[in-house]
Design a protein around this motif. Structure first.
Motif, PDB file in Angstrom:
ATOM      1  N   ASN A 103       0.767  -1.136   0.162  1.00 50.05           N
ATOM      2  CA  ASN A 103       0.051   0.047   0.082  1.00 50.05           C
ATOM      3  C   ASN A 103       0.848   1.343  -0.045  1.00 50.05           C
ATOM      4  O   ASN A 103       2.131   1.072   0.262  1.00 50.05           O
ATOM      5  CB  ASN A 103      -0.831  -0.003   1.318  1.00 50.05           C
ATOM      6  CG  ASN A 103      -1.908  -1.211   1.170  1.00 50.05           C
ATOM      7  OD1 ASN A 103      -2.896  -1.319   0.763  1.00 50.05           O
ATOM      8  ND2 ASN A 103      -1.579  -2.153   1.775  1.00 50.05           N
ATOM      9  N   TRP A 119       3.698   1.042   2.823  1.00 46.90           N
ATOM     10  CA  TRP A 119       3.456   0.190   3.753  1.00 46.90           C
ATOM     11  C   TRP A 119       2.732  -1.101   3.461  1.00 46.90           C
ATOM     12  O   TRP A 119       2.594  -1.122   2.481  1.00 46.90           O
ATOM     13  CB  TRP A 119       2.550   0.757   4.894  1.00 46.90           C
ATOM     14  CG  TRP A 119       1.172   1.136   4.574  1.00 46.90           C
ATOM     15  CD1 TRP A 119       0.779   2.538   4.134  1.00 46.90           C
ATOM     16  CD2 TRP A 119       0.069   0.484   4.804  1.00 46.90           C
ATOM     17  NE1 TRP A 119      -0.583   2.467   3.705  1.00 46.90           N
ATOM     18  CE2 TRP A 119      -0.973   1.080   4.243  1.00 46.90           C
ATOM     19  CE3 TRP A 119      -0.232  -0.934   5.429  1.00 46.90           C
ATOM     20  CZ2 TRP A 119      -2.349   0.832   4.413  1.00 46.90           C
ATOM     21  CZ3 TRP A 119      -1.414  -1.255   5.214  1.00 46.90           C
ATOM     22  CH2 TRP A 119      -2.579  -0.528   4.807  1.00 46.90           C
ATOM     23  N   GLU A 120       3.098  -2.146   4.241  1.00 47.86           N
ATOM     24  CA  GLU A 120       2.695  -3.586   4.121  1.00 47.86           C
ATOM     25  C   GLU A 120       1.502  -3.637   4.965  1.00 47.86           C
ATOM     26  O   GLU A 120       1.639  -3.809   6.234  1.00 47.86           O
ATOM     27  CB  GLU A 120       3.960  -4.624   4.006  1.00 47.86           C
ATOM     28  CG  GLU A 120       3.318  -5.971   4.106  1.00 47.86           C
ATOM     29  CD  GLU A 120       4.625  -7.035   4.460  1.00 47.86           C
ATOM     30  OE1 GLU A 120       4.369  -8.126   3.965  1.00 47.86           O
ATOM     31  OE2 GLU A 120       5.209  -6.532   5.158  1.00 47.86           O
ATOM     32  N   SER A 121       0.635  -4.361   4.449  1.00 48.21           N
ATOM     33  CA  SER A 121      -0.447  -4.927   5.065  1.00 48.21           C
ATOM     34  C   SER A 121      -0.264  -6.421   5.262  1.00 48.21           C
ATOM     35  O   SER A 121       0.059  -7.158   4.225  1.00 48.21           O
ATOM     36  CB  SER A 121      -1.771  -4.741   4.394  1.00 48.21           C
ATOM     37  OG  SER A 121      -2.941  -5.622   4.874  1.00 48.21           O
ATOM     38  N   PRO A 138      -3.474  -5.942   9.685  1.00 45.46           N
ATOM     39  CA  PRO A 138      -4.070  -4.999   8.762  1.00 45.46           C
ATOM     40  C   PRO A 138      -4.702  -3.890   9.649  1.00 45.46           C
ATOM     41  O   PRO A 138      -5.290  -4.080  10.710  1.00 45.46           O
ATOM     42  CB  PRO A 138      -5.251  -5.583   8.067  1.00 45.46           C
ATOM     43  CG  PRO A 138      -4.397  -7.170   7.877  1.00 45.46           C
ATOM     44  CD  PRO A 138      -4.038  -7.358   9.433  1.00 45.46           C
ATOM     45  N   PRO A 139      -4.746  -2.656   9.021  1.00 47.33           N
ATOM     46  CA  PRO A 139      -5.155  -1.593   9.904  1.00 47.33           C
ATOM     47  C   PRO A 139      -6.734  -1.050  10.015  1.00 47.33           C
ATOM     48  O   PRO A 139      -6.975  -0.227  10.900  1.00 47.33           O
ATOM     49  CB  PRO A 139      -4.642  -0.298   9.291  1.00 47.33           C
ATOM     50  CG  PRO A 139      -4.584  -0.655   7.794  1.00 47.33           C
ATOM     51  CD  PRO A 139      -4.385  -2.173   7.878  1.00 47.33           C
ATOM     52  N   ARG A 173      -8.706  -7.746   3.186  1.00 42.26           N
ATOM     53  CA  ARG A 173      -7.311  -7.662   2.582  1.00 42.26           C
ATOM     54  C   ARG A 173      -7.278  -6.626   1.465  1.00 42.26           C
ATOM     55  O   ARG A 173      -8.390  -6.022   1.125  1.00 42.26           O
ATOM     56  CB  ARG A 173      -6.909  -9.034   2.066  1.00 42.26           C
ATOM     57  CG  ARG A 173      -7.239 -10.265   3.020  1.00 42.26           C
ATOM     58  CD  ARG A 173      -6.598 -11.443   2.325  1.00 42.26           C
ATOM     59  NE  ARG A 173      -6.531 -12.630   3.470  1.00 42.26           N
ATOM     60  CZ  ARG A 173      -5.749 -13.579   3.410  1.00 42.26           C
ATOM     61  NH1 ARG A 173      -5.057 -13.575   2.493  1.00 42.26           N
ATOM     62  NH2 ARG A 173      -5.638 -14.352   4.347  1.00 42.26           N
ATOM     63  N   SER A 178      -8.677  -9.515  11.829  1.00 43.25           N
ATOM     64  CA  SER A 178      -8.428  -8.340  10.975  1.00 43.25           C
ATOM     65  C   SER A 178      -8.065  -8.977   9.565  1.00 43.25           C
ATOM     66  O   SER A 178      -8.237  -7.984   8.419  1.00 43.25           O
ATOM     67  CB  SER A 178      -7.345  -7.282  11.691  1.00 43.25           C
ATOM     68  OG  SER A 178      -7.747  -7.036  12.710  1.00 43.25           O
ATOM     69  N   SER A 179      -7.354  -9.927   9.523  1.00 43.12           N
ATOM     70  CA  SER A 179      -6.841 -10.242   8.081  1.00 43.12           C
ATOM     71  C   SER A 179      -7.796 -10.865   7.094  1.00 43.12           C
ATOM     72  O   SER A 179      -7.472 -11.303   5.923  1.00 43.12           O
ATOM     73  CB  SER A 179      -5.631 -11.557   8.240  1.00 43.12           C
ATOM     74  OG  SER A 179      -4.556 -10.897   9.095  1.00 43.12           O
ATOM     75  N   HIS A 182      -5.868  -2.928  -0.510  1.00 45.04           N
ATOM     76  CA  HIS A 182      -5.645  -1.394   0.191  1.00 45.04           C
ATOM     77  C   HIS A 182      -6.748  -1.146   1.107  1.00 45.04           C
ATOM     78  O   HIS A 182      -7.821  -2.132   1.109  1.00 45.04           O
ATOM     79  CB  HIS A 182      -5.441  -0.582  -0.951  1.00 45.04           C
ATOM     80  CG  HIS A 182      -6.281  -0.330  -2.041  1.00 45.04           C
ATOM     81  ND1 HIS A 182      -7.620  -0.140  -1.681  1.00 45.04           N
ATOM     82  CD2 HIS A 182      -6.393  -0.913  -3.402  1.00 45.04           C
ATOM     83  CE1 HIS A 182      -8.435  -0.011  -2.828  1.00 45.04           C
ATOM     84  NE2 HIS A 182      -7.644  -0.612  -3.874  1.00 45.04           N
ATOM     85  N   VAL A 183      -6.887   0.100   1.594  1.00 46.91           N
ATOM     86  CA  VAL A 183      -7.955   0.309   2.406  1.00 46.91           C
ATOM     87  C   VAL A 183      -9.134   0.508   1.659  1.00 46.91           C
ATOM     88  O   VAL A 183     -10.219   0.131   2.412  1.00 46.91           O
ATOM     89  CB  VAL A 183      -7.679   1.783   3.248  1.00 46.91           C
ATOM     90  CG1 VAL A 183      -8.799   1.942   4.131  1.00 46.91           C
ATOM     91  CG2 VAL A 183      -6.424   1.607   4.019  1.00 46.91           C
ATOM     92  N   MET A 239     -10.580  -3.264   1.571  1.00 45.36           N
ATOM     93  CA  MET A 239     -10.897  -3.521   2.759  1.00 45.36           C
ATOM     94  C   MET A 239     -12.231  -2.811   3.389  1.00 45.36           C
ATOM     95  O   MET A 239     -13.200  -3.615   3.916  1.00 45.36           O
ATOM     96  CB  MET A 239      -9.770  -2.935   4.111  1.00 45.36           C
ATOM     97  CG  MET A 239      -8.385  -3.598   4.145  1.00 45.36           C
ATOM     98  SD  MET A 239      -7.445  -3.106   5.476  1.00 45.36           S
ATOM     99  CE  MET A 239      -5.585  -3.396   4.724  1.00 45.36           C
TER     100      MET A 239
END
Length: 516
Positions: free
Chosen positions: A198, A280-282, A306-307, A362, A358-359, A364-365, A368
């Motif tokens: 990402n 950044w890496e998810s 993941p965020p 998947r 959270s995973s 990018h945001v 998700m």
């Protein structure tokens, strides 16, 4: 002679600062080192859930956090469209049950959900830490360390000075997903691994008018130029666009990024300033152990995830709450060193479960968000997930009941679960009674508990709230032993007497369980 401190914390983000503040609440003066001299150039985590804001209440920071989050208090809309200008409210019909659950949160917690970007929250925590006696050393890197049975000796390098050594009884690694401390210890990680690459574009642009028309928290963008999601940072001129990493990103200049942002915003002549660009890496990666001798992993150093909904930051705060009181109790001689083993036993399974959940979203945001709000997506019960988690083993005495249900919130005061909330007066929740040290909460018929609590060095608080007593399955003459991290450690329905329970929880002979 090498200086010695009780706890050295490596990392000055949410995990490290919260750990430092909670240690101070328990009477410990830690040293915190952070290799960067200032706050992160990225907003990072934004949403802090009620379990986290309960911790801020315990730290006396609720009012400051509420003030800092006020600019985004009304930014709740979820939008979708080809550009931000053309975006419309996303169909959330599939989220009806979840919205109903969210509406019940004020019944269950004194802490609200808040949108408070990490770039705003960190200075509040740092200032509080410094004011309360934490030695915060910015621009100082932990270069290396060794440990033995007596402590941890660290080599620290200030950006503007000579390296020096510092010895600590314990080291807390809050140094991020790439944790040099974890790497040096050779601790492997498990989980699903890499999920997506990402790129976050943090930028300045005056979108006040647009935000006034549709105050959004998240906006999913599906555009041929770049798909992703916009996130509000301050609701006026600071924003984040998160997208998949571009293979040609290194060849693009600021002007190219400005053009891209104008396209996905939908305003061709918009004045845009790119503040930072962060790949950044998810991923999901959880350390195989959270303790190695006198070293403990917290936050992203322990569990990368993941965020979505700032799961990593909220889990980090829970780590800090769990670890800090245990370190303090051992350092003060109120608990045996074996108590520290329960940090891994309690937090590693919890961290793994949250990271795995959270995973399931998947990419990018934007991806998700689309997956998370899909009508076909199955959601676990929000309230049970947030408030009803039960540790299966650790620093508590089981009372013989079956585990708490996972499909709805009903912990009923079980040991290993969070203490249920009830308002005692207009400003005080039962949650506010947790710590410092162990606390005995009793019903109104508590005469026989007063002498016992005094003998054991426990703070005693009477809770004459009939609804709360019923919820926790306590008779008028019952009691709960509560840990500083708001976890029930013992229920008077247990066959174990209180004195033995205190000994079990602390792993030592019965003595004063209260900070002196």
């Amino acid at each position: 002679m090498t200086a010695r401190v009780p706890v050295l914390i490596s990392g000055g983000g949410i995990a490290g600062l919260t750990t430092a503040l909670l240690l101070r609440r328990e009477g410990v003066y830690p040293v915190l080192v952070e290799k960067h001299a200032g706050v992160s150039p990225q907003p990072k985590a934004r949403r802090f859930n009620p379990r986290s804001t309960e911790v801020f209440r315990l730290l006396g920071l609720a009012a400051e956090v509420a003030e800092a989050s006020a600019p985004l208090a009304s930014f709740s809309a979820v939008l979708a469209g080809p550009t931000l200008v053309a975006a419309q409210a996303r169909d959330m019909s599939g989220m009806r049950e979840r919205r109903l659950q969210q509406a019940r949160i004020p019944e269950l917690s004194p802490g609200p959900n808040v949108l408070c970007p990490q770039v705003v929250l960190e200075p509040i925590l740092r200032r509080a830490a410094e004011e309360r006696g934490v030695s915060v050393r910015l621009g100082t890197e932990l270069v290396s360390f060794t440990q033995d049975g007596d402590g941890v000796t660290a080599l620290l390098k200030p950006a503007d000075g000579e390296p020096y050594k510092l010895t600590a009884d314990y080291l807390v690694a809050a140094d991020g997903a790439r944790s040099p401390v974890r790497t040096a210890l050779g601790i492997p990680r498990g989980g699903h691994g890499h999920l997506a690459d990402n790129l976050d574009l943090y930028f300045r642009a005056d979108l006040t008018g647009l935000a006034r028309e549709k105050p959004f928290n998240l906006c999913e963008i599906d555009n041929p130029v770049a798909s992703g999601a916009f996130l509000s940072v301050n609701g006026t001129d600071r924003w984040l666009f998160s997208t998949a990493d571009f293979p040609e990103a290194r060849t693009l200049g600021d002007g190219d990024w400005h053009d891209l942002l104008r396209i996905v915003i939908g305003v061709p002549d918009l004045d845009v300033e790119l503040l930072s660009r962060s790949p950044w890496e998810s991923a999901m990666r959880v350390a195989d152990r959270f303790r190695d001798g006198r070293v403990f992993l917290t936050g992203d150093a322990a569990h990368m995830m993941p965020p979505m909904a700032a799961a990593g930051a909220n889990t980090a705060i829970a780590d800090a709450a769990n670890l800090a009181w245990k370190l303090a109790a051992v350092l003060a001689g109120r608990a045996a060193p074996a108590l520290l083993d329960t940090y891994d036993a309690e937090r590693r399974p919890a961290g793994y479960a949250i990271a795995e959940a959270s995973s399931t979203v998947r990419g990018h945001v934007g991806d998700m968000l689309a997956a998370y709000t899909s009508p076909d997506r199955r959601h676990d019960d929000l309230l049970a997930t947030m408030f009803g988690t039960q540790y299966t083993e650790g620093a508590f005495v089981p009372d013989g009941r079956d585990p708490a249900p996972v499909d709805h919130y009903a912990p009923a005061g079980r040991p290993g679960t969070r203490l249920p909330h009830a308002w005692i007066d207009a400003r005080t929740s039962t949650v506010d009674y947790a710590g410092p040290g162990l606390t005995l909460l009793t019903g109104p018929d508590n005469g026989h508990w007063i002498t016992e609590a005094d003998r054991l060095g426990l703070r005693l608080v009477e809770v004459p709230h009939q609804g709360w007593l019923a919820e926790t399955c306590l008779p008028a003459d019952g009691a709960l032993l509560v840990r500083p991290d708001v976890i029930v450690a013992w229920h008077s329905a247990s066959a174990t007497p209180l004195a033995e329970a205190v000994q079990w929880v602390l792993g030592t002979a019965v003595a004063s369980a209260q900070p002196q």
